[in-house]
Design a protein around this motif. Structure first.
Motif, PDB file in Angstrom:
ATOM      1  N   HIS A   1     -20.297  10.885  11.349  1.00 14.51           N
ATOM      2  CA  HIS A   1     -19.539   9.639  11.514  1.00 14.51           C
ATOM      3  C   HIS A   1     -18.320   9.734  10.606  1.00 14.51           C
ATOM      4  CE1 HIS A   1     -18.087   5.660  11.098  1.00 14.51           C
ATOM      5  NE2 HIS A   1     -18.613   5.489   9.891  1.00 14.51           N
TER       6      HIS A   1
ATOM      7  N   ASN B   1     -15.101   8.391   6.048  1.00 17.04           N
ATOM      8  CA  ASN B   1     -14.139   8.620   4.980  1.00 17.04           C
ATOM      9  C   ASN B   1     -14.146  10.131   4.757  1.00 17.04           C
ATOM     10  OD1 ASN B   1     -13.172   9.065   2.292  1.00 17.04           O
ATOM     11  ND2 ASN B   1     -13.640   6.962   1.766  1.00 17.04           N
TER      12      ASN B   1
ATOM     13  N   ASN C   1     -11.424   5.177  10.654  1.00 16.86           N
ATOM     14  CA  ASN C   1     -12.863   5.006  10.892  1.00 16.86           C
ATOM     15  C   ASN C   1     -13.032   4.092  12.108  1.00 16.86           C
ATOM     16  OD1 ASN C   1     -15.487   3.880  10.810  1.00 16.86           O
ATOM     17  ND2 ASN C   1     -15.624   4.076   8.593  1.00 16.86           N
TER      18      ASN C   1
ATOM     19  N   THR D   1       0.855  -1.191   0.000  1.00 21.87           N
ATOM     20  CA  THR D   1       0.000   0.000   0.000  1.00 21.87           C
ATOM     21  C   THR D   1       0.884   1.231   0.000  1.00 21.87           C
ATOM     22  OG1 THR D   1      -1.913   1.046   1.039  1.00 21.87           O
ATOM     23  CG2 THR D   1      -0.227   0.201   2.535  1.00 21.87           C
TER      24      THR D   1
HETATM   25  N1  ACO Z   1      -3.397   0.432  -1.082  1.00 25.27           N
HETATM   26  C1  ACO Z   1      -3.081   0.425  -2.355  1.00 25.27           C
HETATM   27  N2  ACO Z   1      -3.908  -0.014  -3.333  1.00 25.27           N
HETATM   28  C2  ACO Z   1      -5.108  -0.457  -2.942  1.00 25.27           C
HETATM   29  C3  ACO Z   1      -5.507  -0.481  -1.600  1.00 25.27           C
HETATM   30  C4  ACO Z   1      -4.597  -0.010  -0.643  1.00 25.27           C
HETATM   31  N3  ACO Z   1      -4.887   0.030   0.664  1.00 25.27           N
HETATM   32  N4  ACO Z   1      -6.751  -0.979  -1.553  1.00 25.27           N
HETATM   33  C5  ACO Z   1      -7.140  -1.262  -2.791  1.00 25.27           C
HETATM   34  N5  ACO Z   1      -6.146  -0.958  -3.653  1.00 25.27           N
HETATM   35  C6  ACO Z   1      -6.132  -1.092  -5.087  1.00 25.27           C
HETATM   36  C7  ACO Z   1      -7.095  -2.146  -5.584  1.00 25.27           C
HETATM   37  O1  ACO Z   1      -6.529  -3.413  -5.505  1.00 25.27           O
HETATM   38  C8  ACO Z   1      -7.342  -1.691  -6.992  1.00 25.27           C
HETATM   39  O2  ACO Z   1      -6.268  -2.103  -7.773  1.00 25.27           O
HETATM   40  P1  ACO Z   1      -6.474  -2.545  -9.312  1.00 25.27           P
HETATM   41  O3  ACO Z   1      -7.046  -1.349 -10.000  1.00 25.27           O
HETATM   42  O4  ACO Z   1      -5.094  -2.891  -9.741  1.00 25.27           O
HETATM   43  O5  ACO Z   1      -7.438  -3.687  -9.253  1.00 25.27           O
HETATM   44  C9  ACO Z   1      -7.315  -0.167  -6.894  1.00 25.27           C
HETATM   45  O6  ACO Z   1      -6.613   0.122  -5.680  1.00 25.27           O
HETATM   46  C10 ACO Z   1      -8.676   0.445  -6.854  1.00 25.27           C
HETATM   47  O7  ACO Z   1      -9.493  -0.292  -5.947  1.00 25.27           O
HETATM   48  P2  ACO Z   1     -10.960   0.070  -5.650  1.00 25.27           P
HETATM   49  O8  ACO Z   1     -11.490  -0.849  -4.619  1.00 25.27           O
HETATM   50  O9  ACO Z   1     -11.706   0.241  -6.939  1.00 25.27           O
HETATM   51  O10 ACO Z   1     -10.703   1.480  -4.982  1.00 25.27           O
HETATM   52  P3  ACO Z   1     -11.635   2.715  -4.916  1.00 25.27           P
HETATM   53  O11 ACO Z   1     -11.053   3.787  -5.725  1.00 25.27           O
HETATM   54  O12 ACO Z   1     -13.068   2.385  -5.050  1.00 25.27           O
HETATM   55  O13 ACO Z   1     -11.410   3.123  -3.395  1.00 25.27           O
HETATM   56  C11 ACO Z   1     -12.477   3.009  -1.287  1.00 25.27           C
HETATM   57  C12 ACO Z   1     -11.784   2.243  -2.365  1.00 25.27           C
HETATM   58  C13 ACO Z   1     -11.507   3.986  -0.642  1.00 25.27           C
HETATM   59  C14 ACO Z   1     -12.969   2.052  -0.244  1.00 25.27           C
HETATM   60  C15 ACO Z   1     -13.622   3.794  -1.955  1.00 25.27           C
HETATM   61  O14 ACO Z   1     -14.461   2.928  -2.670  1.00 25.27           O
HETATM   62  C16 ACO Z   1     -14.414   4.538  -0.981  1.00 25.27           C
HETATM   63  O15 ACO Z   1     -14.022   5.589  -0.551  1.00 25.27           O
HETATM   64  N6  ACO Z   1     -15.606   3.999  -0.629  1.00 25.27           N
HETATM   65  C17 ACO Z   1     -16.429   4.502   0.392  1.00 25.27           C
HETATM   66  C18 ACO Z   1     -16.550   3.460   1.432  1.00 25.27           C
HETATM   67  C19 ACO Z   1     -16.001   3.873   2.735  1.00 25.27           C
HETATM   68  O16 ACO Z   1     -15.455   4.919   2.944  1.00 25.27           O
HETATM   69  N7  ACO Z   1     -16.198   3.029   3.661  1.00 25.27           N
HETATM   70  C20 ACO Z   1     -15.812   3.365   4.984  1.00 25.27           C
HETATM   71  C21 ACO Z   1     -16.358   2.386   5.883  1.00 25.27           C
HETATM   72  S1  ACO Z   1     -18.028   2.168   5.786  1.00 25.27           S
HETATM   73  C22 ACO Z   1     -18.761   3.301   6.654  1.00 25.27           C
HETATM   74  O17 ACO Z   1     -18.254   3.838   7.575  1.00 25.27           O
HETATM   75  C23 ACO Z   1     -20.105   3.674   6.294  1.00 25.27           C
END
Ligand code: ACO
Length: 348
Positions: free
Chosen positions: A275, A278, A305, A29
């Motif tokens: 909350h 993010n 979180n 990461t």
């Molecule tokens: N470090 C580096 N790369 C990562 C990591 C990490 N920690 N995690 C995932 N990746 C990679 C993935 O493997 C993927 O790689 P690929 O393109 O080669 O397959 C790439 O990053 C993109 O992955 P996605 O899952 O599509 O990432 P996305 O841009 O959607 O971001 C995230 C993920 C941050 C979770 C986003 O969807 C988001 O902000 N979602 C909102 C959900 C949230 O915030 N939840 C919080 C908890 S729930 C709540 O409290 C309500």
């Protein structure tokens, strides 16, 4: 009919700080990836072998009780919100009751994940309003680090979550127009599996895409298998984009609902404590409501979180920093697994 108010507040975060760079020891990461998508710079992890969800809740509760000017013997009801309980059962509320030497009072556990604190506060508010209880302890606490996949496989989820606890004492007040003005709770189970931890659970995976292979026996044995540990089925799952899409609609909606109920507008809010899901979600909500930076409190950068604990930790930090003054209009809003969401409007 009484009104209820927050009479004391406290929080506790473990001392172990893990920066984004520290996580590189366990997974592939980068600080850039995590900060860009979530705003998180570091999080706290409980000591694996000496701290529990309950023990952190006790630390926060001790401060809240003392600030309310009461003792643990005065607490007449406990509500404990967590998704990372010490035991599958019984819940953490009774463990806290035991540790704090409280009377044989009612002890309720809430399983509403990120909305857990707002749900718990709403329940406390109803009990106080009806005159049933006078010193309700509401706790949100999480030790999520213990059940996360800190390998590259689990990085999309594990980098987001942290540990900690927050607590409040809810008491009646006779000061008209002061305290909790209203609370608003909602759910939609249509996407329950999009943010979830399926196992251990009694569903056995019925209806899920990848139902585990269970031992071939007539009864029981459907809880956790070595295969599930090996393939990571036991860890939480999250469809991040589905969560994002729903959260940015429901957060503003439930805040506006609370304001409308009290004939108020977004401009009347002195502090929004969302909350800490993010930072990008909070920023989106802020923009949608037209709030300035000083009207929204965020500390996800430091703690990640912390699910049910995030609102009471943030509320307490904001209060300690002097950002909440007597008479201020404070709005709490949450969205989380279920999906569930809710808000509370408080005249401090
Ligand atoms: N470090 C580096 N790369 C990562 C990591 C990490 N920690 N995690 C995932 N990746 C990679 C993935 O493997 C993927 O790689 P690929 O393109 O080669 O397959 C790439 O990053 C993109 O992955 P996605 O899952 O599509 O990432 P996305 O841009 O959607 O971001 C995230 C993920 C941050 C979770 C986003 O969807 C988001 O902000 N979602 C909102 C959900 C949230 O915030 N939840 C919080 C908890 S729930 C709540 O409290 C309500």
């Amino acid at each position: 009919m009484f009104q209820s108010r927050i009479a004391g507040i406290g929080y506790y975060v473990p001392k172990n700080i893990y920066t984004n760079d520290d996580l590189k020891r366990f997974m592939d990461t980068s600080d850039e990836w995590i900060q860009e998508r979530t705003g998180i710079k570091e999080r706290r992890y409980a000591d694996r072998l000496t701290e529990t969800t309950t023990s952190m809740g006790v630390e926060a509760a001790t401060i809240a009780i003392q600030r309310a000017g009461i003792t643990s013997k005065d607490v007449d009801f406990i509500i404990f919100a967590t998704l990372s309980p010490d035991y599958y059962f019984p819940g953490c509320a009774v463990l806290l009751q035991r540790t704090m030497g409280m009377g044989e009072v009612g002890a309720l556990d809430i399983r509403n994940q990120c909305s857990g604190f707002v749900y718990a506060l709403s329940i406390a508010d109803q009990f106080v309003k009806t005159g049933m209880y006078k010193n309700i302890l509401v706790v949100g606490s999480e030790k999520q680090s213990f059940a996360m996949d800190h390998s590259t496989r689990g990085r999309a989820i594990s980098v987001i979550f942290g540990d900690g606890a927050g607590a409040v004492i809810v008491q009646p007040t006779t000061e008209h127009g002061k305290g909790i003005l209203s609370t608003h709770l909602h759910s939609d189970g249509a996407e329950a599996e999009k943010l979830a931890m399926y196992y251990p659970g009694a569903s056995g995976g019925i209806g899920l895409a990848n139902q585990p292979k269970w031992p071939d026996q007539e009864l029981g044995g459907m809880f956790i298998t070595p295969q599930m540990i090996a393939d990571g089925t036991i860890f939480p799952v999250m469809d991040g984009q589905a969560v994002f899409k729903k959260a940015v609609v429901k957060f503003p909606e439930v805040i506006l609902e609370a304001l409308a109920k009290n004939n108020l507008n977004p401009t009347d809010i002195d502090l929004l404590v969302p909350h800490q899901a993010n930072l990008r979600i909070s920023q989106y909500v802020q923009k949608k409501l037209g709030l300035t930076d000083d009207k929204v409190f965020n500390n996800i950068q430091k703690y990640g979180n912390t699910t049910a604990a995030s609102i009471p930790i943030a509320l307490c930090e904001a209060w300690e920093a002097g950002k909440i003054k007597e008479g201020d209009l404070v709005c709490l809003a949450a969205f989380g697994a279920g999906f569930t969401w809710g808000s509370a409007l408080i005249r401090w």
